[in-house]
Design a protein around this motif. Structure first.
Motif, PDB file in Angstrom:
ATOM      1  N   THR A 116     -20.653  -1.241 -11.072  1.00  0.00           N
ATOM      2  CA  THR A 116     -19.163  -1.652 -11.114  1.00  0.00           C
ATOM      3  C   THR A 116     -18.738  -1.035  -9.966  1.00  0.00           C
ATOM      4  OG1 THR A 116     -18.774   0.494 -12.372  1.00  0.00           O
ATOM      5  CG2 THR A 116     -19.160  -1.425 -13.778  1.00  0.00           C
ATOM      6  N   GLY A 117     -17.544  -1.613  -9.416  1.00  0.00           N
ATOM      7  CA  GLY A 117     -16.616  -1.187  -8.528  1.00  0.00           C
ATOM      8  C   GLY A 117     -15.182  -2.008  -8.316  1.00  0.00           C
ATOM      9  N   GLU A 118     -14.661  -1.818  -7.232  1.00  0.00           N
ATOM     10  CA  GLU A 118     -13.630  -2.610  -6.943  1.00  0.00           C
ATOM     11  C   GLU A 118     -13.061  -2.618  -5.300  1.00  0.00           C
ATOM     12  OE1 GLU A 118     -10.630  -0.382  -9.249  1.00  0.00           O
ATOM     13  OE2 GLU A 118     -10.438   1.289  -7.736  1.00  0.00           O
ATOM     14  N   PHE A 119     -12.457  -3.630  -5.270  1.00  0.00           N
ATOM     15  CA  PHE A 119     -12.007  -3.811  -3.801  1.00  0.00           C
ATOM     16  C   PHE A 119     -10.335  -3.062  -3.848  1.00  0.00           C
ATOM     17  CE2 PHE A 119     -15.170  -6.945  -3.739  1.00  0.00           C
ATOM     18  CZ  PHE A 119     -15.760  -6.553  -2.650  1.00  0.00           C
ATOM     19  N   VAL A 120      -9.595  -2.504  -2.998  1.00  0.00           N
ATOM     20  CA  VAL A 120      -8.513  -1.906  -3.025  1.00  0.00           C
ATOM     21  C   VAL A 120      -7.904  -2.570  -1.582  1.00  0.00           C
ATOM     22  CG1 VAL A 120      -6.878  -0.030  -3.339  1.00  0.00           C
ATOM     23  CG2 VAL A 120      -9.105  -0.224  -4.746  1.00  0.00           C
ATOM     24  N   LEU A 121      -6.580  -2.909  -1.700  1.00  0.00           N
ATOM     25  CA  LEU A 121      -5.689  -3.189  -0.665  1.00  0.00           C
ATOM     26  C   LEU A 121      -4.313  -2.749  -1.359  1.00  0.00           C
ATOM     27  CD1 LEU A 121      -4.533  -4.416   1.843  1.00  0.00           C
ATOM     28  CD2 LEU A 121      -4.430  -6.755   0.694  1.00  0.00           C
ATOM     29  N   GLY A 122      -3.573  -1.967  -0.321  1.00  0.00           N
ATOM     30  CA  GLY A 122      -2.267  -1.359  -0.913  1.00  0.00           C
ATOM     31  C   GLY A 122      -1.492  -1.011   0.337  1.00  0.00           C
ATOM     32  N   TYR A 123      -0.325  -0.319  -0.090  1.00  0.00           N
ATOM     33  CA  TYR A 123       0.565   0.081   0.885  1.00  0.00           C
ATOM     34  C   TYR A 123       0.848   1.690   0.619  1.00  0.00           C
ATOM     35  CZ  TYR A 123       5.079   0.957   3.272  1.00  0.00           C
ATOM     36  OH  TYR A 123       6.171   1.643   4.186  1.00  0.00           O
ATOM     37  N   PRO A 301      -3.285  -3.867 -10.824  1.00  0.00           N
ATOM     38  CA  PRO A 301      -2.397  -3.165  -9.804  1.00  0.00           C
ATOM     39  C   PRO A 301      -2.502  -1.720 -10.312  1.00  0.00           C
ATOM     40  CG  PRO A 301      -1.467  -5.099 -11.085  1.00  0.00           C
ATOM     41  CD  PRO A 301      -2.862  -5.009 -11.667  1.00  0.00           C
ATOM     42  N   LYS A 302      -2.423  -0.716  -9.326  1.00  0.00           N
ATOM     43  CA  LYS A 302      -2.442   0.618  -9.530  1.00  0.00           C
ATOM     44  C   LYS A 302      -1.299   1.373  -8.592  1.00  0.00           C
ATOM     45  CE  LYS A 302      -6.805   1.144  -9.227  1.00  0.00           C
ATOM     46  NZ  LYS A 302      -7.901   1.759  -9.365  1.00  0.00           N
ATOM     47  N   ILE A 303      -1.076   2.397  -9.191  1.00  0.00           N
ATOM     48  CA  ILE A 303      -0.298   3.450  -8.356  1.00  0.00           C
ATOM     49  C   ILE A 303      -1.035   4.822  -8.449  1.00  0.00           C
ATOM     50  CG2 ILE A 303       2.056   4.473  -8.238  1.00  0.00           C
ATOM     51  CD1 ILE A 303       3.297   2.332  -9.701  1.00  0.00           C
ATOM     52  N   ILE A 304      -1.188   5.433  -7.045  1.00  0.00           N
ATOM     53  CA  ILE A 304      -1.750   6.657  -6.984  1.00  0.00           C
ATOM     54  C   ILE A 304      -0.962   7.507  -6.288  1.00  0.00           C
ATOM     55  CG2 ILE A 304      -3.658   7.794  -6.021  1.00  0.00           C
ATOM     56  CD1 ILE A 304      -5.114   5.220  -5.996  1.00  0.00           C
ATOM     57  N   TYR A 305      -0.276   8.580  -6.966  1.00  0.00           N
ATOM     58  CA  TYR A 305       0.434   9.935  -6.323  1.00  0.00           C
ATOM     59  C   TYR A 305      -0.585  10.876  -5.930  1.00  0.00           C
ATOM     60  CZ  TYR A 305       3.675  13.637  -5.767  1.00  0.00           C
ATOM     61  OH  TYR A 305       4.159  14.593  -5.302  1.00  0.00           O
ATOM     62  N   ARG A 306      -0.417  11.556  -4.656  1.00  0.00           N
ATOM     63  CA  ARG A 306      -1.233  12.619  -4.140  1.00  0.00           C
ATOM     64  C   ARG A 306      -0.328  13.759  -3.700  1.00  0.00           C
ATOM     65  NH1 ARG A 306      -4.466   8.263  -2.005  1.00  0.00           N
ATOM     66  NH2 ARG A 306      -6.438   8.161  -2.929  1.00  0.00           N
ATOM     67  N   ASN A 307      -0.427  15.089  -3.933  1.00  0.00           N
ATOM     68  CA  ASN A 307       0.335  16.078  -3.480  1.00  0.00           C
ATOM     69  C   ASN A 307      -0.822  17.124  -3.021  1.00  0.00           C
ATOM     70  OD1 ASN A 307       2.049  18.332  -3.025  1.00  0.00           O
ATOM     71  ND2 ASN A 307       3.363  17.446  -4.424  1.00  0.00           N
ATOM     72  N   SER A 308      -0.766  17.474  -1.755  1.00  0.00           N
ATOM     73  CA  SER A 308      -1.786  18.357  -1.231  1.00  0.00           C
ATOM     74  C   SER A 308      -1.369  19.414  -0.372  1.00  0.00           C
ATOM     75  CB  SER A 308      -2.781  17.799  -0.335  1.00  0.00           C
ATOM     76  OG  SER A 308      -2.226  17.090   0.712  1.00  0.00           O
ATOM     77  N   ALA A 327      -0.843  -0.325  -4.854  1.00  0.00           N
ATOM     78  CA  ALA A 327      -2.266  -1.034  -4.451  1.00  0.00           C
ATOM     79  C   ALA A 327      -2.789  -2.255  -5.649  1.00  0.00           C
ATOM     80  CB  ALA A 327      -3.382  -0.378  -4.157  1.00  0.00           C
ATOM     81  N   LEU A 328      -3.418  -3.416  -5.129  1.00  0.00           N
ATOM     82  CA  LEU A 328      -3.923  -4.085  -5.861  1.00  0.00           C
ATOM     83  C   LEU A 328      -5.484  -4.059  -5.741  1.00  0.00           C
ATOM     84  CD1 LEU A 328      -3.534  -6.540  -7.776  1.00  0.00           C
ATOM     85  CD2 LEU A 328      -3.750  -8.192  -5.751  1.00  0.00           C
TER      86      LEU A 328
END
Length: 332
Positions: A116-123, A301-308, A327-328
């Protein structure tokens, strides 16, 4: 008397013929019934072809119920089933559209079973010592075979930077590869070997490479909820403008979880902490949380938040960074 019997027989045969032709029955709220064939039924009206009245259009608010002919319903069901079977290789599920069945057939023909997998395109928008924004592309995949599983993802981000005064500097980019192998030792324990490769021109990492061997524990392993912990040794290679490149020892702690809210909505969370055992002041910490909604078989659609936070030599003077990716994803 003979005429009466003949008339009666004629009436009976006529009624029988009409009954054979009527097929569907529309019952009105005033108690009347009209027989024939339903040509069209919508939220506002019912169009009926009656052998006696001809083509009749009835407002939906006047209709009590529409009873379809059993034989016609069976025929329609068979036709729909045959239409679905025309898509070879598709896993037919209730409610799946024709386009979704074709997508399932297409991906099943290309990728092996268990993959399984996915292609991701986002801003992507991020803030550190400056502001960066731009396009990010990604490809993720996972292959499961019994107790063994392999995951991997690659990404490329092209961004434009703004300094503290709002001036746009020259474009920059970063790209990376993450790969991992997992083996289920005995429930709830597992072994995980991973590699992270990153070229980040913002942080002046060209490149950074982390290798880990972790022992993990699945605290929760349910269909809708999972919680994993893993810890183990590793090594990190960094090359920056100030260093020629060297390997340093590393200890990594990894915690990850997911919650499947319903059939379409999912939440994921991850904490990745790595420290140099010879210098505990040199460490990196990443917190990531994401939410995704499966709209169709090929749109998520997805939203990813990162804090490093990164205090290692390769941080390029940038210690804290937070980013948001909208991203989509196209699952397969």
């Amino acid at each position: 008397m003979k005429v009466s019997v003949l008339a009666l027989l004629t009436s009976c045969f006529s009624l029988l013929a009409i009954t054979q032709l009527q097929g569907d029955v529309v019952t009105l709220k005033n108690g009347d019934s009209i027989s024939g064939k339903v040509l069209e039924e919508s939220a506002t009206e019912v169009v009926l072809d009656s052998p006696i009245l001809g083509k009749v259009t009835l407002p939906k608010e006047q209709v009590q119920k529409v009873q379809k002919d059993a034989e016609e319903e069976t025929k329609e069901t068979v036709e729909k089933t045959e239409e679905a079977e025309e898509v070879p290789g598709a896993d037919i599920e209730p409610g799946m559209s024709v386009s979704e069945r074709y997508w399932e057939a297409f991906t099943s023909a290309i990728f092996p079973k268990g993959f399984t997998g996915e292609f991701v395109l986002g801003y992507n928008y991020s803030e550190s010592s400056d502001i960066q924004s731009g396009i990010q592309l990604g490809l993720k995949g996972k292959y499961v075979n019994g107790k063994h599983s392999v995951t991997g993802d690659v990404f490329y981000a092209y961004t434009r930077k703004k300094d503290a005064d709002g001036n746009v500097t020259k474009p920059t980019d970063k790209h990376g590869l993450n790969a991992a192998y997992e083996y289920d030792i005995q429930d709830p324990f597992f072994f995980r070997a991973s590699e992270k490769y990153l070229v980040d021109r913002v942080k002046k990492l060209e490149p950074q490479n982390d290798i880990n061997a972790l022992l993990g524990w699945r605290a929760l392993d349910q269909e809708k909820l999972s919680l994993d912990f893993a810890v183990g040794p590793g090594a990190r290679y960094q090359k920056t403008p100030n260093t020629s490149g060297e390997w340093d020892p590393l200890v990594t702690f990894l915690q990850s979880s997911f919650y499947q809210f319903n059939q379409s909505m999912r939440f994921d969370e991850k904490i990745d902490y790595s420290v140099d055992p010879s210098d505990t002041g040199s460490y990196s910490l990443l917190f990531e949380v994401s939410a995704s909604v499966r709209l169709t078989s090929f749109a998520e659609p997805k939203i990813i938040y990162r804090n490093s936070y990164d205090s290692t030599v390769g941080a390029g003077g940038i210690k804290r960074e937070q980013s948001l990716l909208v991203a989509l994803a196209v699952p397969f």
